[in-house]
Design an enzyme around this catalytic site. Structure first.
Site, PDB file in Angstrom:
ATOM      1  N   ASP A   1       0.862  -1.184   0.000  1.00 25.83           N
ATOM      2  CA  ASP A   1       0.000   0.000   0.000  1.00 25.83           C
ATOM      3  C   ASP A   1       0.901   1.237   0.000  1.00 25.83           C
ATOM      4  O   ASP A   1       1.675   1.451   0.927  1.00 25.83           O
ATOM      5  CB  ASP A   1      -0.894  -0.034   1.248  1.00 25.83           C
ATOM      6  CG  ASP A   1      -1.893   1.125   1.284  1.00 25.83           C
ATOM      7  OD1 ASP A   1      -1.757   2.082   0.485  1.00 25.83           O
ATOM      8  OD2 ASP A   1      -2.797   1.079   2.134  1.00 25.83           O
TER       9      ASP A   1
ATOM     10  N   ASP B   1      -3.263   2.265  -5.642  1.00 24.10           N
ATOM     11  CA  ASP B   1      -2.044   2.259  -4.819  1.00 24.10           C
ATOM     12  C   ASP B   1      -1.909   1.031  -3.929  1.00 24.10           C
ATOM     13  O   ASP B   1      -1.070   1.006  -3.046  1.00 24.10           O
ATOM     14  CB  ASP B   1      -1.977   3.532  -3.967  1.00 24.10           C
ATOM     15  CG  ASP B   1      -2.757   3.430  -2.681  1.00 24.10           C
ATOM     16  OD1 ASP B   1      -3.842   2.815  -2.692  1.00 24.10           O
ATOM     17  OD2 ASP B   1      -2.276   3.946  -1.665  1.00 24.10           O
ATOM     18  N   GLU B   2      -2.728   0.010  -4.202  1.00 18.38           N
ATOM     19  CA  GLU B   2      -2.779  -1.113  -3.271  1.00 18.38           C
ATOM     20  C   GLU B   2      -2.894  -2.429  -4.031  1.00 18.38           C
ATOM     21  O   GLU B   2      -3.678  -2.522  -4.976  1.00 18.38           O
ATOM     22  CB  GLU B   2      -4.060  -0.937  -2.455  1.00 18.38           C
ATOM     23  CG  GLU B   2      -3.960  -1.237  -1.005  1.00 18.38           C
ATOM     24  CD  GLU B   2      -5.334  -1.010  -0.373  1.00 18.38           C
ATOM     25  OE1 GLU B   2      -5.838  -1.968   0.200  1.00 18.38           O
ATOM     26  OE2 GLU B   2      -5.883   0.097  -0.476  1.00 18.38           O
TER      27      GLU B   2
HETATM   28  P1  TTP Z   1      -5.376   5.124   0.627  1.00 21.87           P
HETATM   29  O1  TTP Z   1      -4.345   4.066   0.416  1.00 21.87           O
HETATM   30  O2  TTP Z   1      -6.554   4.813   1.474  1.00 21.87           O
HETATM   31  O3  TTP Z   1      -4.702   6.403   1.273  1.00 21.87           O
HETATM   32  P2  TTP Z   1      -3.274   7.026   1.002  1.00 21.87           P
HETATM   33  O4  TTP Z   1      -2.455   6.197   0.096  1.00 21.87           O
HETATM   34  O5  TTP Z   1      -3.473   8.438   0.551  1.00 21.87           O
HETATM   35  O6  TTP Z   1      -2.653   7.093   2.444  1.00 21.87           O
HETATM   36  P3  TTP Z   1      -2.055   5.896   3.328  1.00 21.87           P
HETATM   37  O7  TTP Z   1      -2.153   4.638   2.507  1.00 21.87           O
HETATM   38  O8  TTP Z   1      -0.644   6.304   3.592  1.00 21.87           O
HETATM   39  O9  TTP Z   1      -2.882   5.867   4.557  1.00 21.87           O
HETATM   40  O10 TTP Z   1      -5.942   5.629  -0.762  1.00 21.87           O
HETATM   41  C1  TTP Z   1      -5.148   5.709  -1.926  1.00 21.87           C
HETATM   42  C2  TTP Z   1      -5.522   6.920  -2.746  1.00 21.87           C
HETATM   43  O11 TTP Z   1      -6.923   6.910  -3.036  1.00 21.87           O
HETATM   44  C3  TTP Z   1      -5.266   8.223  -2.031  1.00 21.87           C
HETATM   45  O12 TTP Z   1      -3.944   8.694  -2.213  1.00 21.87           O
HETATM   46  C4  TTP Z   1      -6.296   9.144  -2.623  1.00 21.87           C
HETATM   47  C5  TTP Z   1      -7.442   8.239  -3.013  1.00 21.87           C
HETATM   48  N1  TTP Z   1      -8.537   8.398  -2.047  1.00 21.87           N
HETATM   49  C6  TTP Z   1      -9.579   9.281  -2.337  1.00 21.87           C
HETATM   50  O13 TTP Z   1      -9.599   9.896  -3.394  1.00 21.87           O
HETATM   51  N2  TTP Z   1     -10.576   9.438  -1.411  1.00 21.87           N
HETATM   52  C7  TTP Z   1     -10.591   8.772  -0.212  1.00 21.87           C
HETATM   53  O14 TTP Z   1     -11.515   8.957   0.604  1.00 21.87           O
HETATM   54  C8  TTP Z   1      -9.515   7.862   0.083  1.00 21.87           C
HETATM   55  C9  TTP Z   1      -9.477   7.115   1.386  1.00 21.87           C
HETATM   56  C10 TTP Z   1      -8.516   7.712  -0.859  1.00 21.87           C
HETATM   57 MG    MG Z   2      -2.212   4.120   0.380  1.00 27.40          MG
END
Ligand code: TTP
Ligand code: MG
Length: 371
Positions: A12, A107-108
């Site tokens: 992630d 991103d995952e």
């Molecule tokens: P996440 O992996 O949930 O969040 P992140 O990568 O920004 O942060 P971290 O993993 O370090 O906690 O989501 C991935 C991407 O998806 C994030 O960069 C932006 C998008 N996203 C949204 O557009 N809206 C949202 O509510 C969430 C949770 C994520």
């Molecule tokens: Mg993330």
């Protein structure tokens, strides 16, 4: 005979959209940064970097609220095309270790490395190497969880976030789940968590005291799942997407090449790519072309554009991508095409299969196409 334990890695990226913005605009590094819609348009935060999180800024929060919490917050609009590009780079890197990759969002992803031979087959070493290479070659950070199944790997990737990893070996599973709060279980939201708390189960250890029949009676089909998960069991396989989404051709040079030498290779590599495409019969229509470059310092970059393949288009993409490293020689060139998937609008569609937790357009504004 007992089947050997699987080796699953959940990867992630940290604050993904914000990390890409910091990569492209290094002047943002170290300052609170959010990607989202303008407060004046009642926009919301898609994500923010960890500096901003210290002020309490969070995903899905109205931007106006975020700015009250952190007045110096830098706010930038999302650039989905660019995030997809970096996402492809990360997935391409995973493919060096396994084909069993299940992306969950941009991103995952889950990786099943049970049969991988890289790093002597050690999932821990593979995760470590992936994290290092994503940092060095792509320029963002990624957190990883290593475990015998998807559920535990996902929990583990959160354990040392950001920029960390956590390993749960098969022997450590009972100990690991015992203290785990039930709301961390896959499929348990606020309502289910509250019911579990009423039944006296706040941790998985406490949940283990409830019988299968009782769980089935209270939670229906979710009951058996809870029974398994609280014991650290999750048989779900990593499901790679079956649809081929791209075809590419890469060449790593024996010696680093100059920009002019790289451009001179384009026509021949284009022919090679076309030959490869002819062998992949029944592919979907081509949607985009992309180039991948790796500079002498191992930093990689990709650039993609909607359009049909031609030597001219690949040359133009190469020239633009080369401009990102004006003084650097090149180790690798790749040319490729991406197919249209599912016949839907690519702006809205995650380029990968499977359910996505990613909101492709968090602020509902049109996203300009580069070029
Ligand atoms: P996440 O992996 O949930 O969040 P992140 O990568 O920004 O942060 P971290 O993993 O370090 O906690 O989501 C991935 C991407 O998806 C994030 O960069 C932006 C998008 N996203 C949204 O557009 N809206 C949202 O509510 C969430 C949770 C994520
Ligand atoms: Mg993330």
């Amino acid at each position: 005979m007992e089947t050997p334990a699987r080796k699953i890695i959940h990867c992630d990226c940290d604050c993904f959209y914000a990390a890409v913005e910091q990569l492209d605009f290094p002047q943002y590094a170290g300052r609170p940064l959010a990607v989202g819609g303008a407060a004046a348009r009642r926009g919301v935060i898609a994500t923010c970097n960890y500096e901003a999180r210290r002020f309490g800024v969070r995903s899905a929060m109205p931007t106006a609220h975020a700015l009250r919490l952190c007045p110096e917050l830098i706010l930038v609009p999302p650039r989905m095309e660019r995030y997809r590009e970096v996402s492809h780079q990360v997935l391409d890197l995973f493919r060096d270790y396994t084909d069993l990759i299940e992306p969950l969002s941009l991103d995952e992803a889950y990786l099943d490395v049970s049969a991988s031979t890289a790093c002597q087959g050690s999932a821990t070493l593979i995760a470590r190497e992936i994290r290092q290479r994503v940092r060095e070659e792509i320029g963002i950070t990624l957190s990883a969880g290593v475990a015998p199944n998807k559920f535990l790997a996902k929990v583990a990737s959160d354990w040392n976030k950001p920029d960390g990893m956590f390993v749960v070996t098969p022997a450590q599973v009972p100990e690991f789940v015992r203290q785990l709060p039930v709301d961390r279980l896959f499929g348990v939201g606020k309502v289910t968590a509250a019911r579990l708390h009423e039944l006296g189960a706040r941790t998985c250890g406490e949940l283990q005291a409830l019988g299968l029949a009782q769980l089935e009676q209270v939670f229906g089909v979710l009951g058996p799942r809870l029974y398994q998960l609280c014991r650290g069991e999750d048989p779900r396989p990593v499901k790679p997407s079956r649809v081929r989404k791209s075809v590419s051709l890469e060449e790593t040079f024996a010696q680093d090449l100059t920009h002019a030498q790289v451009l001179a290779l384009v026509p021949r590599m284009y022919e090679g790519l076309m030959a490869r495409l002819r062998r992949k019969e029944g592919s979907s229509p081509i949607d985009k072309c992309f180039v991948k470059l790796r500079f002498q310092d191992f930093v990689s970059t990709t650039l993609e554009r909607r359009g049909q393949p031609s030597p001219e288009l690949f040359r133009r993409l190469c020239e633009e991508a080369l401009a990102r490293g004006p003084d650097r020689k090149l180790r690798l060139l790749g040319l490729g095409v991406r197919f249209r998937v599912g016949g839907e609008d690519q702006n809205q569609l995650d380029l990968f299969d499977g359910p996505t937790s990613d909101d492709p357009d968090p602020i509902g504004e049109p996203i300009p196409e580069p070029g």
